[in-house]
Scaffold this active site. Structure first.
Site, short mmCIF file in Angstrom:
data_model
loop_
_atom_site.label_atom_id
_atom_site.label_comp_id
_atom_site.label_asym_id
_atom_site.label_seq_id
_atom_site.Cartn_x
_atom_site.Cartn_y
_atom_site.Cartn_z
N SER A 575 0.73 -0.32 0.10
CA SER A 575 0.10 0.22 0.20
C SER A 575 0.71 1.01 -0.07
O SER A 575 0.09 2.79 -0.03
CB SER A 575 -0.97 -0.09 0.93
N LYS A 618 -5.98 4.42 8.85
CA LYS A 618 -5.23 4.83 8.45
C LYS A 618 -6.11 6.62 8.52
O LYS A 618 -4.78 7.27 8.47
CB LYS A 618 -4.79 4.64 6.75
#
Ligand code: ADP
Length: 670
Positions: A575, A618
């Site tokens: 990611s 996140k």
């Protein structure tokens, strides 16, 4: 014979008599009792000074102390359970709902009377069986032919079917075959006369649970039906019967486990699997030396003095890499309902039934659990808290608790809202609230000390209000600053979001170029997948150099170095691809990247952006670090439903599908 020898003999006899009484009192199952008595017999024949005597003595004592037949009675009141979970935890609405559903299913199974279908053409047999079984509190239906049996099975689910082997028309064997196909969990018991015993054996081979010969022995019918029902319940509950709580530390997993135990009125035990290296810690040591011990599972059950506690196993995702043997298979024996009713610990050496224990597993990262175990679990996710949620939890739960514990009850110190926010923002940086709890404890301890001082000096104390200044006085200089946003935008440095074991976090990806020959250097404890993402990002840029406005031969006479600081923390996963890509493009185009825009996304060689995990964690991390904007993959848009409106209002979330779109949102003019 010298006197002391006789004394010793008397003592040995007394010890053995004591143990013998303990065995009788312990209500152990008959086969275990037989073994215990045999062992005890052997002891009486060997010298009490030998190590065998000590080993044997400890062993029998252990067996006699196991809670073979001791269990707590479940409180099955679901609304009470709901109330307890709510009373002890703020928020976590979805988590609570999942847990209550899980409990409700368990309760329904426990409350339901077992359903039995009797198929026999002989009226007297039907009447007898119905009579015996109804007295045992089963729900019994009796019919006289296979055809009628099939009809009943279409409209209701039976736990056990008892079928006569020899009947006109559809016989017992046919009933069995059909059930095995259509209702695999239903257990079939075949009834047979003396003449057909050989066919009954064939029926067993075809999957019947047991056969009972006519005329029935009452005790046999009762016992076998009960066993068949136990088997059926085990099969039924096999999948997803173990709850798994996954999420960052300090998000309430343990305290939720305790609350479940309290709601059900069960005992609560907890062990940590983190760092376990040896199978013997789970399955025990063989009884060959004096210090041999059972594994932690049996040990905790004995200590709990109950055979059905809520049993929490922490950090399943952190079993040591150097584990000797196969941790999954050892744990499956403990957790899997198909195996755990006869769990054999090496020390105990006789089966112990773990099937009534309610196991709850915790992990920081669910995906790190070995997959055979993962398949048996029902996942409940715990995610990090927002600033506002933390403040609520602090004022409703953590502060009142610390005030009680530090003896400040009568003085009721008041924390202002600003003081609470300051403790969270300047003295913690976490997804959960563990450090926050410690900080509150420190403040309360210091208040207690000052209070005592005041009382000693002046014989009284004034009202106490904790302000941000007092927080700073008690906790020292603030530990976390928001240099992130305050620092300036730079060329070649992009802000990224990663998921770690402790929740989401931000990272900075730095890229520089220097004279050299086409080398890509990567540093900062990067895992293989992250290295590959960097390669992919570079290849994409080289293939698109022209349209990105980069000199085509930029790589010919240069090396590129990519570094991700905080080197001690291992970083991996795809990611970070988008962040690395943007750091590189920023470097090569000379366009600064905005420091308060954070990125997450996997990239393909053609510049598309793929879905990634941990979006909620996140975004919470981005908000903790006061980012203005977060760039996420367009394919993750569905995750935004997990966020509250407060978060969405606070931070600009931009889904993108290509690197080009990301560039527009992150890079400034040269
Ligand atoms: P974990 O097991 O996830 O690491 P804990 O259960 O030990 O976390 O939680 C840490 C502390 O925070 C405990 O004192 C717990 O009671 C408290 N806590 C966590 N979540 C909540 C919540 N939602 N409401 C109230 N207290 C909470």
């Amino acid at each position: 014979m010298p006197f002391f020898k006789k004394e010793g003999e008397n003592q040995q006899a007394a010890t053995i008599e004591d143990l013998s009484q303990k065995i009788r009192d312990s209500q152990m199952p008959p086969d275990v009792e037989k073994i215990s008595v045999q062992e005890l017999d052997m002891l009486s024949k060997i010298s009490p000074e030998s190590s065998e005597f000590t080993i044997g003595l400890t062993y029998i004592d252990y067996l006699a102390n196991m809670p073979w037949n001791i269990s707590t009675e479940d409180n099955l009141d679901i609304s009470r359970a709901e109330r307890i979970l709510n009373e002890e935890h703020y928020g976590l609405q979805k988590t609570k709902e999942r847990i209550i559903e899980h409990l409700a299913v368990k309760v329904l199974v426990l409350k339901k009377k077992p359903h039995i279908l009797v198929i026999d053409d002989e009226e007297i047999a039907r009447k007898n069986l119905t009579h015996i079984l109804e007295k045992e509190n089963y729900d019994v239906m009796a019919v006289q032919s296979g055809i009628e049996g099939f009809k009943r099975m279409e409209s209701a689910e039976f736990d056990i079917v008892i079928a006569d082997l020899k009947m006109p028309g559809v016989d017992g064997m046919e009933v069995l075959e059909k059930i095995k196909i259509k209702h695999p969990y239903t257990q079939v018991i075949i009834i047979t006369g003396y003449a057909t015993v050989s066919s009954a054996v064939e029926a067993m081979q075809k999957g019947a649970y047991y056969y009972i010969a006519k005329p029935f022995k009452l005790e046999e019918v009762r016992l076998k039906v009960r066993e068949a029902y136990d088997k059926k319940s085990r099969l039924r509950s096999a999948k997803g019967s173990v709850l798994c709580f996954a999420g960052p530390p300090g998000t309430g997993k343990t305290s939720m486990g305790r609350a479940i135990a309290r709601a059900l009125r069960r005992k609560f035990v907890r062990i940590s699997l983190g760092g376990i290296k040896d199978e013997a810690e789970i399955r025990g040591h063989r009884r060959t030396y004096v210090g041999a011990k059972p594994g932690r599972v049996i040990e905790e059950i004995r200590r709990a003095e109950s055979s059905n506690p809520v049993f929490m196993m922490d950090e399943l995702d952190k079993i040591s890499q150097e584990f000797k043997g196969d941790p999954s298979s050892a744990l499956l024996e403990v957790l899997d309902p198909e195996q755990n009713h006869t769990f054999v610990d090496h020390y105990l050496d006789v089966p112990f039934d773990l099937s009534r224990v309610m196991f709850i597993i915790t992990a920081n990262v669910f995906d790190n659990i070995p997959s055979p175990l993962r398949d048996r679990m029902e996942l409940t996710e715990f995610s990090g808290y927002t600033l506002e949620e933390k403040a609520e939890i602090a004022s409703q739960f953590l502060i009142p608790r610390q005030i009680r514990e530090k003896g400040l009850y009568g003085y009721q110190p008041e924390f202002t809202e600003k003081a609470i926010f300051k403790m969270i923002q300047s003295y913690t940086r976490e997804a959960g609230i563990r450090t926050l709890e410690r900080r509150i404890a420190t403040v309360c301890r210091k208040i207690a000390k000052e209070l005592l001082h005041d009382i000693e000096e002046n014989n009284t104390s004034g009202a106490i209000t904790i302000t941000p200044d007092l927080v700073e006085k008690y906790l020292g200089r603030q530990k976390y600053h928001f240099e992130v946003v305050e620092d300036e935008n730079r060329i070649g440095v992009a802000t990224g979001l990663v998921l770690t074991e402790t929740g989401g976090d931000i990272i900075f990806v730095e890229a520089v170029k220097m004279k050299g020959s086409k080398e890509l250097l990567l540093t900062g404890s990067l895992g293989d997948v992250m290295r590959e993402s960097a390669q992919a990002a570079l290849s994409y840029i080289r293939s698109k150099a022209d349209s990105l406005g980069i000199q085509e031969d930029f790589f010919e006479h240069h090396d590129i170095h990519i570094h991700v600081p905080s080197g001690a923390i291992r970083k991996d996963g795809p990611s970070a691809g988008l962040t690395i890509g943007l750091a590189l493009i920023s470097l090569l185009t000379g366009r600064p990247a905005q420091r308060d825009v954070a990125l997450t996304g996997e990239i393909t060689l053609t510049g598309k952006i793929l879905r990634v995990g941990g979006i909620k964690e996140k975004i919470l991390a981005a908000r903790r670090s006061r980012m203005k904007k977060v760039i996420i993959p367009g394919k993750n848009t569905d995750n935004l439903a997990e966020l509250t409106d407060t978060i969405k209002k606070d931070i600009d979330i931009v889904p993108v599908d290509s690197i080009d779109d990301a560039i527009k949102n992150v890079l400034l003019k040269p």
